[in-house]
Design an enzyme around this catalytic site. Structure first.
Site, short mmCIF file in Angstrom:
data_model
loop_
_atom_site.label_atom_id
_atom_site.label_comp_id
_atom_site.label_asym_id
_atom_site.label_seq_id
_atom_site.Cartn_x
_atom_site.Cartn_y
_atom_site.Cartn_z
N HIS A 247 -4.22 -40.79 54.39
CA HIS A 247 -2.88 -41.46 54.04
C HIS A 247 -3.02 -42.84 53.20
O HIS A 247 -2.33 -43.11 52.41
CB HIS A 247 -1.83 -41.86 55.16
N ARG B 51 -4.27 -36.35 64.14
CA ARG B 51 -4.32 -35.69 63.04
C ARG B 51 -5.07 -36.89 61.70
O ARG B 51 -4.98 -36.72 60.80
CB ARG B 51 -2.79 -35.38 62.49
N PHE B 52 -5.52 -37.89 62.47
CA PHE B 52 -6.28 -38.75 61.74
C PHE B 52 -5.85 -39.37 60.30
O PHE B 52 -6.55 -39.58 59.52
CB PHE B 52 -7.77 -37.95 61.60
N CYS B 53 -4.62 -39.53 60.33
CA CYS B 53 -3.75 -40.23 59.16
C CYS B 53 -3.96 -39.13 58.00
O CYS B 53 -4.47 -39.74 56.66
CB CYS B 53 -4.28 -41.25 58.93
N ALA B 54 -4.22 -37.90 58.30
CA ALA B 54 -4.59 -36.82 57.15
C ALA B 54 -3.75 -35.57 57.40
O ALA B 54 -4.25 -34.66 57.51
CB ALA B 54 -6.29 -36.57 57.02
#
Ligand code: PLP
Length: 405
Positions: free
Chosen positions: A123, A358-361
């Site tokens: 993100h 969701r690992f900032c993705a």
């Protein structure tokens, strides 16, 4: 475990290696850190450098006292070391920031044209670019590059903003080639090197990279500094990222004359210790040698993936079938288990720290068919084969023994 894996020891000493953590049954165990991709522990050399810097710690740039002069020298020296670490040339300027996110937001205020990005980005490399043109990555790097070319040729773009290594799959992109393509299409290139910088040698001069961003806390220097390295012209034409002392040449009540970069974008008292820590990390990593670092993590990842693949229902996430290089990140799901359930189990029962979610993705997890998230195990300089064996063994205990080969 095969004989080949028995010799892989940690490559460097990091803080927290002897940390004991509580388990759910009331016992304790030495922590196994598999969360380097989020924030890496500090190298001991970095901690030692911070200790040294504290002896003369003082304000920078404006003080006439001895400590202030030494601190100013240390701070500017750190800038040079970091620039050399990534192969910066005379055309590049090194701006200290708080982290990669900060660096990308800074640059977003400087780009004169539109920005092209892939849909696989963290993100931090999606959200700062207002009105960006998002290209859907394909199942191969070749086809992904072809799609980028189509978009870049369709109408002029100011910048292609692209990751050096995915924070979800660890897969590495051929940046020099992509930089060349961007330039041929009339765009500049920014590389989000948050995940690449701790793992691979970077040479922005040789690769033709215009802008590069990364974070100290992922590079074994968790003292709050990040970097934007980039070409001076856009940085000097843009409004200062922050307005305030240090970013100016002269101020009257009616007029402000702004300084050039890097001072232009570093208003306020900078993070002197963070910059020094980052420089110490760059020097230590360079002295270890990236060829050894790459080999160390290649062997550990091979061991990890081979072990995990013995677990029924386990899927290792990947983006590109033709990808030839990955950094030390292995993200997986196990049928029938929520990612949070796995991560909590690994921590509570085995004292192992991984990341889930969701690992900032979010767009990437969506398109990989795992909108509910996954589990990410990431390794680094302090990881050895015994840690990997422990993680694999722990994941295997998740599934019933009857299901194991
Ligand atoms: N880009 C990538 C590829 C990342 O993995 C991360 C952090 O995980 C970021 C950007 C943001 O880094 P920071 O939180 O240090 O700003």
């Amino acid at each position: 475990m095969t004989a080949a894996f028995t010799a892989i020891a940690p490559l460097a000493q990091v803080t927290g290696a002897d940390l004991c953590v509580p388990l759910a049954d009331g016992s304790t165990r030495t922590y196994a850190n598999f969360d380097y991709a989020a924030s890496a522990p500090a190298l001991t050399q970095v901690v030692e450098r911070i200790d040294q810097l504290l002896h003369t710690y003082s304000s920078v740039h404006r003080g006439a006292g001895y400590a202030s002069k030494v601190s100013t020298d240390n701070y500017e020296n750190a800038r040079e070391i970091v620039g050399r670490f990534v192969g910066a040339t005379d055309e590049h300027v090194v701006v200290f920031t708080r982290n990669t996110t900060d660096s990308l937001n800074l640059l977003a205020g400087c780009v004169p044209g539109s920005v092209v990005v892939l849909d696989i980005e963290h993100h931090a490399n999606l959200l700062p670019w207002k009105g960006s043109r998002i290209v859907r990555a394909a199942g191969t790097i070749e086809e992904t590059i072809r799609r980028l070319v189509v978009e870049l040729c369709a109408r002029p773009a100011g910048l292609l903003a692209i990751t050096g290594a995915s924070n979800v799959t660890g897969e590495v992109l051929p940046i020099a080639r992509i930089a060349d393509i961007a330039h041929r299409c009339g765009a500049r290139i920014l590389v989000d090197a948050a995940q690449l910088a701790p793992h691979r040698a970077i040479d922005i001069g040789a690769w033709g990279v215009d802008y590069l961003a990364f974070s100290g806390h992922k590079l074994y220097a968790p003292f709050g500094a990040g970097v934007l390295v980039g070409r001076r012209d856009w940085l000097d034409c843009a409004d200062p990222y922050l307005s305030g002392g240090g970013a100016v040449r002269n101020v009257t009540v009616t007029n402000t004359q702004w300084a050039l970069s890097p001072a232009r974008h570093e208003a306020g008292t900078p993070n002197i210790l963070g910059a020094g820590a980052l420089a110490a990390a760059c020097e230590t990593i360079e002295s270890l040698g990236f060829e050894y670092i790459a080999e160390h993590e290649r062997a550990l990842c091979e061991q990890l993936v081979a072990g995990l693949r013995t677990v029924p229902g386990l899927e290792v996430l990947s983006l590109w079938s033709d990808c030839e290089d990955s950094v030390g990140i292995v993200t997986f799901t196990v049928d029938g288990f929520e990612p949070r359930e796995i991560a909590t189990y690994l921590s509570d029962v085995h004292g192992i720290g991984v990341r889930d979610g969701r690992f900032c993705a979010h767009p990437l997890l969506d398109r990989l068919g795992h909108a509910d998230g996954a589990v990410r195990a990431s390794i680094g300089l302090g990881t050895g084969c015994a840690d990997v064996e422990r993680l694999v063994g722990a994941v295997r205990t998740l599934v019933p023994e009857s299901a194991l080969a």
